[in-house]
Write a protein that holds these residues in place. Structure first.
Motif, PDB file in Angstrom:
ATOM      1  N   ASP A   1       0.784  -1.356  -0.039  1.00 32.73           N
ATOM      2  CA  ASP A   1      -0.037  -0.004  -0.123  1.00 32.73           C
ATOM      3  C   ASP A   1       1.031   1.280   0.012  1.00 32.73           C
ATOM      4  O   ASP A   1       0.518   2.336  -0.830  1.00 32.73           O
ATOM      5  CB  ASP A   1      -0.898  -0.014   1.268  1.00 32.73           C
ATOM      6  N   ARG A   2       2.032   1.228   0.806  1.00 29.82           N
ATOM      7  CA  ARG A   2       2.854   2.347   0.883  1.00 29.82           C
ATOM      8  C   ARG A   2       3.680   2.615  -0.484  1.00 29.82           C
ATOM      9  O   ARG A   2       3.746   3.598  -0.994  1.00 29.82           O
ATOM     10  CB  ARG A   2       3.877   2.307   1.954  1.00 29.82           C
ATOM     11  N   THR A   3       3.767   1.671  -1.291  1.00 23.46           N
ATOM     12  CA  THR A   3       4.506   1.559  -2.418  1.00 23.46           C
ATOM     13  C   THR A   3       3.344   2.319  -3.220  1.00 23.46           C
ATOM     14  O   THR A   3       3.796   3.060  -4.318  1.00 23.46           O
ATOM     15  CB  THR A   3       4.768   0.012  -3.123  1.00 23.46           C
ATOM     16  N   PHE A   4       1.979   1.789  -3.532  1.00 20.80           N
ATOM     17  CA  PHE A   4       1.174   2.339  -4.459  1.00 20.80           C
ATOM     18  C   PHE A   4       0.967   4.121  -4.031  1.00 20.80           C
ATOM     19  O   PHE A   4       0.856   4.875  -4.984  1.00 20.80           O
ATOM     20  CB  PHE A   4      -0.282   1.881  -4.383  1.00 20.80           C
ATOM     21  N   MET A   5       1.215   4.361  -2.708  1.00 21.27           N
ATOM     22  CA  MET A   5       0.949   5.713  -2.446  1.00 21.27           C
ATOM     23  C   MET A   5       2.230   6.470  -2.886  1.00 21.27           C
ATOM     24  O   MET A   5       2.089   7.590  -3.382  1.00 21.27           O
ATOM     25  CB  MET A   5       0.857   5.986  -1.020  1.00 21.27           C
ATOM     26  N   THR A   6       3.299   5.992  -2.696  1.00 23.38           N
ATOM     27  CA  THR A   6       4.507   6.653  -3.225  1.00 23.38           C
ATOM     28  C   THR A   6       4.564   6.753  -4.772  1.00 23.38           C
ATOM     29  O   THR A   6       4.752   7.669  -5.428  1.00 23.38           O
ATOM     30  CB  THR A   6       5.959   5.696  -3.080  1.00 23.38           C
ATOM     31  N   ASN A   7       4.011   5.793  -5.632  1.00 26.37           N
ATOM     32  CA  ASN A   7       3.686   5.940  -6.968  1.00 26.37           C
ATOM     33  C   ASN A   7       2.876   7.167  -7.418  1.00 26.37           C
ATOM     34  O   ASN A   7       2.923   7.746  -8.320  1.00 26.37           O
ATOM     35  CB  ASN A   7       3.345   4.412  -7.531  1.00 26.37           C
ATOM     36  N   LYS A   8       1.782   7.160  -6.728  1.00 29.44           N
ATOM     37  CA  LYS A   8       0.631   8.107  -6.880  1.00 29.44           C
ATOM     38  C   LYS A   8       1.463   9.489  -6.669  1.00 29.44           C
ATOM     39  O   LYS A   8       1.152  10.243  -7.591  1.00 29.44           O
ATOM     40  CB  LYS A   8      -0.367   8.156  -6.028  1.00 29.44           C
ATOM     41  N   PHE A   9       2.225   9.512  -5.613  1.00 32.28           N
ATOM     42  CA  PHE A   9       2.967  10.783  -5.390  1.00 32.28           C
ATOM     43  C   PHE A   9       3.694  11.200  -6.997  1.00 32.28           C
ATOM     44  O   PHE A   9       3.687  12.343  -7.172  1.00 32.28           O
ATOM     45  CB  PHE A   9       3.824  10.830  -4.117  1.00 32.28           C
ATOM     46  N   TYR A  10       4.722  10.075  -7.139  1.00 26.90           N
ATOM     47  CA  TYR A  10       5.374  10.396  -8.344  1.00 26.90           C
ATOM     48  C   TYR A  10       4.668  10.694  -9.656  1.00 26.90           C
ATOM     49  O   TYR A  10       4.967  11.746 -10.437  1.00 26.90           O
ATOM     50  CB  TYR A  10       6.373   9.292  -8.718  1.00 26.90           C
ATOM     51  N   MET A  11       3.606  10.283  -9.867  1.00 24.94           N
ATOM     52  CA  MET A  11       2.757  10.265 -10.967  1.00 24.94           C
ATOM     53  C   MET A  11       2.171  11.708 -10.791  1.00 24.94           C
ATOM     54  O   MET A  11       2.311  12.824 -11.713  1.00 24.94           O
ATOM     55  CB  MET A  11       1.742   9.337 -11.189  1.00 24.94           C
ATOM     56  N   VAL A  12       1.665  12.236  -9.620  1.00 23.02           N
ATOM     57  CA  VAL A  12       1.099  13.478  -9.594  1.00 23.02           C
ATOM     58  C   VAL A  12       2.233  14.778  -9.838  1.00 23.02           C
ATOM     59  O   VAL A  12       2.280  15.772 -10.393  1.00 23.02           O
ATOM     60  CB  VAL A  12       0.423  13.829  -8.094  1.00 23.02           C
ATOM     61  N   LEU A  13       3.393  14.476  -9.077  1.00 25.01           N
ATOM     62  CA  LEU A  13       4.539  15.530  -9.342  1.00 25.01           C
ATOM     63  C   LEU A  13       4.913  15.270 -10.973  1.00 25.01           C
ATOM     64  O   LEU A  13       5.206  16.617 -11.130  1.00 25.01           O
ATOM     65  CB  LEU A  13       5.723  14.753  -8.411  1.00 25.01           C
ATOM     66  N   ILE A  14       5.194  14.397 -11.470  1.00 23.19           N
ATOM     67  CA  ILE A  14       5.545  14.428 -13.035  1.00 23.19           C
ATOM     68  C   ILE A  14       4.574  15.293 -13.668  1.00 23.19           C
ATOM     69  O   ILE A  14       4.755  15.858 -14.604  1.00 23.19           O
ATOM     70  CB  ILE A  14       5.710  12.798 -13.380  1.00 23.19           C
ATOM     71  N   LEU A  15       3.324  14.803 -13.585  1.00 19.24           N
ATOM     72  CA  LEU A  15       2.274  15.530 -14.238  1.00 19.24           C
ATOM     73  C   LEU A  15       2.257  16.979 -13.889  1.00 19.24           C
ATOM     74  O   LEU A  15       1.959  17.782 -14.904  1.00 19.24           O
ATOM     75  CB  LEU A  15       1.097  14.867 -13.743  1.00 19.24           C
ATOM     76  N   ALA A  16       2.422  17.356 -12.791  1.00 19.08           N
ATOM     77  CA  ALA A  16       2.443  18.645 -12.273  1.00 19.08           C
ATOM     78  C   ALA A  16       3.654  19.105 -13.080  1.00 19.08           C
ATOM     79  O   ALA A  16       3.525  20.667 -13.341  1.00 19.08           O
ATOM     80  CB  ALA A  16       2.300  18.956 -10.942  1.00 19.08           C
ATOM     81  N   LEU A  17       4.859  18.734 -13.045  1.00 20.42           N
ATOM     82  CA  LEU A  17       5.989  19.313 -13.717  1.00 20.42           C
ATOM     83  C   LEU A  17       5.701  19.461 -15.203  1.00 20.42           C
ATOM     84  O   LEU A  17       6.331  20.285 -15.879  1.00 20.42           O
ATOM     85  CB  LEU A  17       7.377  18.578 -13.267  1.00 20.42           C
ATOM     86  N   PHE A  18       5.105  18.307 -15.725  1.00 24.79           N
ATOM     87  CA  PHE A  18       4.920  18.622 -17.263  1.00 24.79           C
ATOM     88  C   PHE A  18       3.802  19.717 -17.542  1.00 24.79           C
ATOM     89  O   PHE A  18       4.381  20.552 -18.375  1.00 24.79           O
ATOM     90  CB  PHE A  18       4.200  17.397 -17.992  1.00 24.79           C
ATOM     91  N   PHE A  19       2.937  19.892 -16.673  1.00 28.61           N
ATOM     92  CA  PHE A  19       2.036  21.145 -16.665  1.00 28.61           C
ATOM     93  C   PHE A  19       3.067  22.439 -16.569  1.00 28.61           C
ATOM     94  O   PHE A  19       2.540  23.403 -17.467  1.00 28.61           O
ATOM     95  CB  PHE A  19       0.932  21.162 -15.724  1.00 28.61           C
ATOM     96  N   LEU A  20       3.705  22.547 -15.670  1.00 30.25           N
ATOM     97  CA  LEU A  20       4.662  23.720 -15.290  1.00 30.25           C
ATOM     98  C   LEU A  20       5.462  24.130 -16.490  1.00 30.25           C
ATOM     99  O   LEU A  20       5.604  25.104 -16.705  1.00 30.25           O
ATOM    100  CB  LEU A  20       5.189  23.599 -14.101  1.00 30.25           C
ATOM    101  N   VAL A  21       6.142  23.063 -17.386  1.00 31.62           N
ATOM    102  CA  VAL A  21       6.958  23.038 -18.060  1.00 31.62           C
ATOM    103  C   VAL A  21       6.085  23.834 -19.465  1.00 31.62           C
ATOM    104  O   VAL A  21       6.768  24.882 -20.074  1.00 31.62           O
ATOM    105  CB  VAL A  21       7.423  21.756 -18.925  1.00 31.62           C
ATOM    106  N   PHE A  22       4.794  23.280 -19.560  1.00 32.60           N
ATOM    107  CA  PHE A  22       4.266  24.037 -20.642  1.00 32.60           C
ATOM    108  C   PHE A  22       3.612  25.529 -20.370  1.00 32.60           C
ATOM    109  O   PHE A  22       3.478  26.334 -21.395  1.00 32.60           O
ATOM    110  CB  PHE A  22       2.891  23.217 -21.142  1.00 32.60           C
ATOM    111  N   ILE A  23       3.227  25.785 -19.138  1.00 30.40           N
ATOM    112  CA  ILE A  23       2.471  26.913 -18.981  1.00 30.40           C
ATOM    113  C   ILE A  23       3.633  27.954 -18.437  1.00 30.40           C
ATOM    114  O   ILE A  23       3.340  29.225 -18.571  1.00 30.40           O
ATOM    115  CB  ILE A  23       1.384  26.878 -17.553  1.00 30.40           C
TER     116      ILE A  23
END
Length: 153
Positions: free
Chosen positions: A23-45
């Motif tokens: 479960d902790r592994t899944f939470m860590t993966n969610k964190f990285y996915m949200v972080l990476i999506l946010a960084l992609f968003f920031l790159v473009f805006i």
């Protein structure tokens, strides 16, 4: 408490700990996915912004590259820990039980991978990290190449 009850209690405890670890592994993966999506968003805006002499998208691309590398390392280390720390311990405890569900599950997964050449979830997670790493790297190159071409002219 009899010896059999003690073994079963230890097995149950380790099984629960393994599930919490997953479960902790899944939470860590969610964190990285949200972080990476946010960084992609920031790159473009932030295309028109700069931090000092460096463009903001370049900074976010570097942060993305580092995040992807950390994500890949986390997936790899979680897999190693779960295979060694929990699975090996559970397998040893299971040897004293009438059935060995953890060993049977591991054998089934191993057979599946050998026969189907399919991907497991951890393989897919690593693949996402690599693809995101490559996308951030390409975006970083797109940011820097025009600067070097203009300097050379």
């Amino acid at each position: 408490m009899s010896n059999d009850e003690l073994i079963m209690a230890q097995y149950r405890l380790y099984s629960e700990q393994k599930e919490k670890f997953v479960d902790r592994t899944f939470m860590t993966n969610k964190f990285y996915m949200v972080l990476i999506l946010a960084l992609f968003f920031l790159v473009f805006i932030t295309q028109k912004f700069a931090i000092g002499r460096v463009s903001a998208p370049s900074v976010f691309c570097l942060a993305g590259i580092i995040s992807c590398a950390l994500w890949w390392l986390n997936v790899d280390s979680y897999n190693c820990l779960i295979k060694i720390k929990y699975s090996k311990v559970l397998e040893e405890i299971e040897k004293q039980l009438p059935y060995q569900p953890n060993a049977m599950e591991y054998k089934a997964i191993k057979d599946y991978r050998r026969n189907k050449k399919g991907f497991l979830f951890s393989d897919i997670q690593k693949m996402f990290a690599i693809v995101a790493f490559l996308l951030f790297f390409i975006l970083l190159l797109i940011e820097f190449i025009p600067r070097f071409v203009n300097v050379g002219l």
